[in-house]
Enzyme design. Structure first.
Site, PDB file in Angstrom:
ATOM      1  N   SER A 183      12.351 -25.035-114.024  1.00 22.31           N
ATOM      2  CA  SER A 183      10.947 -25.014-114.041  1.00 22.31           C
ATOM      3  C   SER A 183      10.340 -25.492-112.711  1.00 22.31           C
ATOM      4  CB  SER A 183      10.593 -25.866-115.373  1.00 22.31           C
ATOM      5  OG  SER A 183      11.209 -26.989-115.189  1.00 22.31           O
ATOM      6  N   SER A 199      16.502 -27.522-114.276  1.00 23.14           N
ATOM      7  CA  SER A 199      15.141 -27.265-113.631  1.00 23.14           C
ATOM      8  C   SER A 199      15.027 -27.713-112.269  1.00 23.14           C
ATOM      9  CB  SER A 199      14.000 -27.706-114.614  1.00 23.14           C
ATOM     10  OG  SER A 199      13.891 -26.906-115.721  1.00 23.14           O
ATOM     11  N   LYS A 248       6.117 -32.541-109.235  1.00 24.13           N
ATOM     12  CA  LYS A 248       5.918 -31.455-110.328  1.00 24.13           C
ATOM     13  C   LYS A 248       4.729 -31.936-111.284  1.00 24.13           C
ATOM     14  CE  LYS A 248       9.079 -29.474-113.533  1.00 24.13           C
ATOM     15  NZ  LYS A 248      10.151 -29.481-114.259  1.00 24.13           N
TER      16      LYS A 248
END
Length: 448
Positions: free
Chosen positions: A152, A176, A79
């Site tokens: 996210s 997330s 990420k």
């Protein structure tokens, strides 16, 4: 099954045995990414040359030394909020332009275990929403392209769900990891607070956030967790677990979709059939959602202040940073004390329970919103419901997993949340394995 579709643990075994060179396999990985990602938009940056150089190094490792590398040759996606040396740490936006000089500690641990980092994945700027969109566009859900994959860590989840990589790292400051895992039908865990290092970042949103793995099944999640948190205890699970379940939300007035409620009840019945002590409970949720807002606003303020080009930030990011700057230090200290109270309350809950089952989100994957152009208030209103079952456990610090349990009649993923006491991550993983339905990439009708 071809190597590209193997789980991480089996792929590492195959590569150690020499069924393919790491370099040859990696070329196939990048070919698949090139064929899929222009559509799905999971990846923000690729490190093709560097990854192939890493693969060549691994191919030179003597056979007798490969057993010491649990992720030998496994391609892993990272990420955007984690640093990968040589790539820009964008945090989902355009505020940085210089390449990171060093790896985050979790990335370094993956590399030392033999993983090959193939690239970084899209996230909303600063991870401030449970959806994955930005100036670059929006990441697509592989089950239904017009539905959100969540966020996210949406890019990481989609990279795994489409079979571009067998595993990825995400970050979870309010749901997330768990929300995108739920909405894309894969396995993911938010580890116990403090179990996974965040260096060189001092903290993620003042203790709210942690890094954690996403994969196709929980055996691979456990494998990655063992690499990034090698000192984590693996306690022996009791033969008869005390399991609680609830459809109540920590945010008043929110109820799960009937299909999600049915999935939670079915998971509870499954564990009861296994002989565990299962009961539906009513729980007192300590604290206030304002605690999470204070920590997240202060955390994004600090992230914005570290940006090289703050003028390039999105409107909502500039606004939330401004709100964060209005917070006195005393208010942040209040939020941290509130966290301590919430953690103490959760410890009391788990004195009488081993496992708690809840929804992950109250809704099925919704149509993809475009939030990056909105202001802070509208963006956060749009986001509140999606994290209403997850954010509490960031404040409490407990390990919590999103477990795929099947599909709706319309072909959307269903998931339940499995929560454990502090430090009982492996017990959470054991229960998740029992409940999970593995949804393989070839099942996904929208895959191109």
């Amino acid at each position: 099954m071809e190597l590209l579709d193997l789980p991480a643990r089996h792929l590492a075994d195959a590569l150690r045995r020499g069924e393919s060179t790491v370099g040859s396999h990696l070329k196939g990985v990048f070919e698949r990414i090139r064929g899929l990602d222009s559509y799905y938009q999971a990846f923000s940056q690729l490190r093709v040359d560097e990854a192939l150089a890493d693969a060549a190094h691994l191919d030179g490792v003597p056979a007798e030394d490969r057993d010491g590398l649990p992720l030998f040759g496994v391609p892993v996606a990272i990420k955007e909020e984690m640093e990968v040396a040589g790539l820009v740490t964008t945090l989902g936006g355009r505020g940085n332009s210089a390449a990171a000089p060093v790896d985050s500690e979790v990335v370094a641990r993956l590399k030392r275990a033999g993983a090959v980092i193939v690239g970084k994945t899209h996230m909303p700027e600063f991870g401030q929403a449970p959806y994955t969109d930005g100036a670059w566009g929006a990441t697509k859900n592989p089950w239904h392209a017009d539905r959100s994959p969540g966020g996210s860590s949406g890019g990481s989840a989609v990279a795994v769900a489409t079979g571009m990589v067998p595993a990825a790292l995400g970050g979870d400051g309010g749901g997330s990891i768990r929300v995108p895992a739920a909405w894309t039908g894969i396995a993911g865990i938010k580890p116990t607070r403090g179990a996974v290092p965040t260096e060189p970042i001092p903290h993620l949103w003042f203790q709210l956030g942690t890094f954690g793995p996403l994969a196709r099944d929980f055996d691979d999640v456990a494998l990655l967790l063992g690499v990034i948190a090698p000192t984590m205890e693996q306690p022996t699970a009791p033969e008869r677990l005390r399991v609680g379940w609830t459809l109540e939300c920590t945010v008043a007035g929110i109820r799960p979709d009937p299909l999600i409620a049915e999935a939670v009840e079915h998971a509870a019945r499954t564990l009861a059939t296994d002989g565990h002590d299962v009961h539906r409970g009513q729980f007192h949720w300590e604290g206030s959602p304002a605690t999470l807002l204070v920590q997240s606003w202060a955390g994004m303020r600090d992230e914005a202040d570290r940006m090289e080009h703050p003028a390039r930030l999105e409107k909502r990011s500039r606004q939330v940073a401004a709100l964060g700057r209005l917070l006195p230090d005393a208010v942040v200290r209040w939020a941290l004390r509130s966290n301590d109270q919430i953690e103490a309350a959760s410890r009391q809950v788990f004195e009488g329970l081993d496992i708690l089952l809840t929804a992950v989100t109250p809704q099925l994957p919704p149509p993809t919103p475009q939030l990056h152009h909105l202001g802070t208030v509208r963006s956060q209103i749009e986001s509140t419901s999606a994290v209403s079952f997850t954010g509490y456990w960031n404040m409490a610090g407990n390990p919590a997993a999103s477990v795929p349990v099947g599909l709706t009649p319309d072909g959307l993923p269903l998931a339940v949340q499995v929560i454990g006491a502090h430090g009982k991550d492996h017990l959470v993983l054991d229960v998740a394995r029992r409940l999970a339905s593995t949804l393989t990439p070839v099942d996904r009708g929208n895959r191109r």
